[in-house]
Every structure is written in structure tokens, then in C-alpha cells.
Design an enzyme around this catalytic site. Structure first.
Site, PDB file in Angstrom:
ATOM      1  N   GLY A  98      -9.735  15.100  -9.443  1.00  0.00           N
ATOM      2  CA  GLY A  98      -9.977  13.640  -8.639  1.00  0.00           C
ATOM      3  C   GLY A  98     -10.417  13.528  -7.155  1.00  0.00           C
TER       4      GLY A  98
ATOM      5  N   ASN B 263     -10.675  13.172 -20.182  1.00  0.00           N
ATOM      6  CA  ASN B 263      -9.457  12.489 -19.922  1.00  0.00           C
ATOM      7  C   ASN B 263      -9.428  11.320 -19.416  1.00  0.00           C
ATOM      8  OD1 ASN B 263      -6.670  12.187 -19.562  1.00  0.00           O
ATOM      9  ND2 ASN B 263      -6.782  13.956 -17.719  1.00  0.00           N
ATOM     10  N   TRP B 264      -9.401  10.070 -20.236  1.00  0.00           N
ATOM     11  CA  TRP B 264      -9.408   8.751 -19.610  1.00  0.00           C
ATOM     12  C   TRP B 264      -8.354   8.300 -18.775  1.00  0.00           C
ATOM     13  CZ3 TRP B 264     -11.039   5.208 -24.360  1.00  0.00           C
ATOM     14  CH2 TRP B 264     -12.192   5.653 -24.854  1.00  0.00           C
TER      15      TRP B 264
END
Ligand code: PEP
Length: 256
Positions: free
Chosen positions: A173, A9-10
Site C-alpha cells: 500500500g 485482496n479487496w
């Protein structure tokens, strides 16, 4: 037996030159022949470029969201049909960043999921609890609510051509990864919830783990019986890191 799937997932990253270099590096190693499935989910403007670079290769591509509408006066939205026109196979729906930053509700996510299916795409349905919810012991309740929102609206059969990604919000993240045991436990709960409605659908359903997956933890995560691969954010932007994660999935398939 379920295969393994590794999806990058860029997020809001990329450039024409950078994408070409990154995909070139992936294509030098990733080959088909029964290996783990691999895909990248890219920002909409890059779908055409990625289609050009990946067409005919074993790497599939997709988008990171999908409108719940098929067409009309919905400025800024992109429909599943438009995404599919670029040869995409996947659309992520319900990513926690869309839920928390852009107000996607369970009901909206269910509609996006169904819109992606209508367009012939495979939706990657993201669910997961926040840290506060986990600490309050609400993980199962949250996962049940998110999965049920989809099943109540469209039935368990809707999950038959989809993928679920368990992504604990506290691990996305942040560099904090769920332990392999925590991931497997959550995946088993999700599979059980769906299996209570249809055992076959649940048994076939790929459930990916997402949340700071990297080369250093992929082997352990992918070895778990209910973890069918990964949805990879930050590490998917670094060719060597993403390739190492993909290798972990391939090794797991060969070993099992
Ligand atoms: C994601 O974007 O879905 C994700 C899991 O991100 P990261 O791997 O960077 O935590």
C-alpha cells in the site's frame, strides 16, 4: 511446472453495487482454458454475493482471514467451515495488516492456516519483513522465523495444499515495490527453507509476490523464476489495472 496465480485482496473496500460492476468487468475478459488462475478475496459479508456472481466462472473467491477456531464462543470470528459454505476456495492468513493492527502472532497465524486447511480451503500464508528489519539485514531471519513457526507446528506437509505470499511490509500500500530481483531472491530463500525439509513440496508450492503490484511492474515481477503470481491489494479494485496484471501472468505462461 507451477502455474501462475493472481489474487485480489479487496481489504476493507466494496459495496454491493461496486462489487457487481467490478466483477462484471473481470468476467468479460477472464476465461479459463489453462490460463493463469484468478481469485478475489473479499470482506465476509460479500461472500454470498460474490458466490452468486462468480459461480461457474474461472474466477475463484475467498476470505481475507479465518478464525483459528472451528466453532464456539468467539464473538466476531468467522470459521473456515463458514467460509467454505459459500463456495470459497481461499482464505488469506497472516496478512501484515492483521499482524500489525490486530495482533496476529506467528503462532496464531499457524493455527489459522491449519484451520483453513481443516475446512478444505487453500490458505494464502502471508509473510514478509518490515523496512527496519530489511535495513538491519534481518530479512532472511524474519522469513525463516515466520515459515518455521508453521512447519514446526504442523510439519512441512501442511504447506502442500497452500500458497505462500511474500509481502514485504514496506511495499504494501505504499507504492514502493520490491525490485523483481529482490522479490525473486526472497522467494528463492523461502523455497529453499521449505525445500530443506521436503524438496517436492517446495517445488510445487506457489509463492506469490505482494506489495504495490500494478500493471506497470507485473510483467517484470512475473517473469522471475520463483515468482508464481501476485497478491494484489489496491490495484485489484480497479478492473482495468487488475486485468492488466492478470494478462501479464497469462502472457508469462504462454511465453514459458
Ligand atoms: C495486499 O493487500 O496484500 C497488498 C499487497 O496491497 P497493495 O497491492 O495495495 O500493496
Amino acid at each position: 511446472m507451477r502455474s501462475k496465480v493472481v489474487v485480489g485482496n479487496w481489504k476493507l473496500n466494496g459495496s454491493l453495487a461496486g462489487n457487481e460492476a467490478l466483477l462484471g468487468a473481470l468476467l468479460r475478459e477472464i476465461t479459463g482454458n489453462g490460463s493463469a488462475a484468478c481469485a478475489v478475496c473479499v470482506p465476509y459479508p460479500y461472500l454470498a454475493q460474490v458466490q452468486g456472481l462468480l459461480k461457474g466462472s474461472p474466477i475463484a473467491w475467498g476470505a481475507q482471514d479465518c478464525s483459528r477456531y472451528d466453532q464456539g464462543a468467539y464473538t466476531g470470528d468467522v470459521s473456515g467451515k463458514m467460509i467454505a459454505e459459500f463456495g470459497a476456495r481461499y482464505a488469506i492468513v497472516g496478512h501484515s495488516e492483521r499482524r500489525t493492527l490486530f495482533g496476529d502472532t506467528d503462532a496464531m497465524v499457524a493455527e489459522k492456516y491449519q484451520a483453513a486447511r481443516r475446512a478444505g480451503l487453500t490458505p494464502i500464508f502471508c509473510i514478509g519483513e518490515t523496512l527496519e528489519e530489511r535495513e538491519r539485514g534481518e530479512t532472511h531471519a524474519v522469513l525463516a522465523r515466520q515459515v518455521d513457526a508453521l512447519m514446526h507446528r504442523f510439519g512441512v506437509a501442511g504447506l502442500d495444499r497452500g500458497i505462500v505470499a511474500y509481502e514485504p511490509v514496506w511495499a504494501i500500500g505504499t507504492g514502493k515495490t520490491a525490485t523483481a530481483a529482490q522479490a525473486d531472491e526472497a522467494h528463492a530463500f523461502i523455497r529453499g527453507r521449505i525445500g530443506a525439509k521436503d524438496r517436492d513440496v517446495a517445488a510445487r508450492l506457489p509463492i506469490l509476490y505482494g506489495g504495490s503490484v500494478k500493471a506497470a511492474n507485473a510483467v517484470e515481477l512475473f517473469a522471475m523464476p520463483n515468482v508464481d503470481g501476485g497478491l494484489v491489494g489496491g490495484a485489484s479494485l480497479v478492473a482495468e489495472e487488475f486485468l492488466a496484471i492478470w494478462r501479464a501472468a497469462v502472457a508469462q505462461l504462454k511465453g514459458s
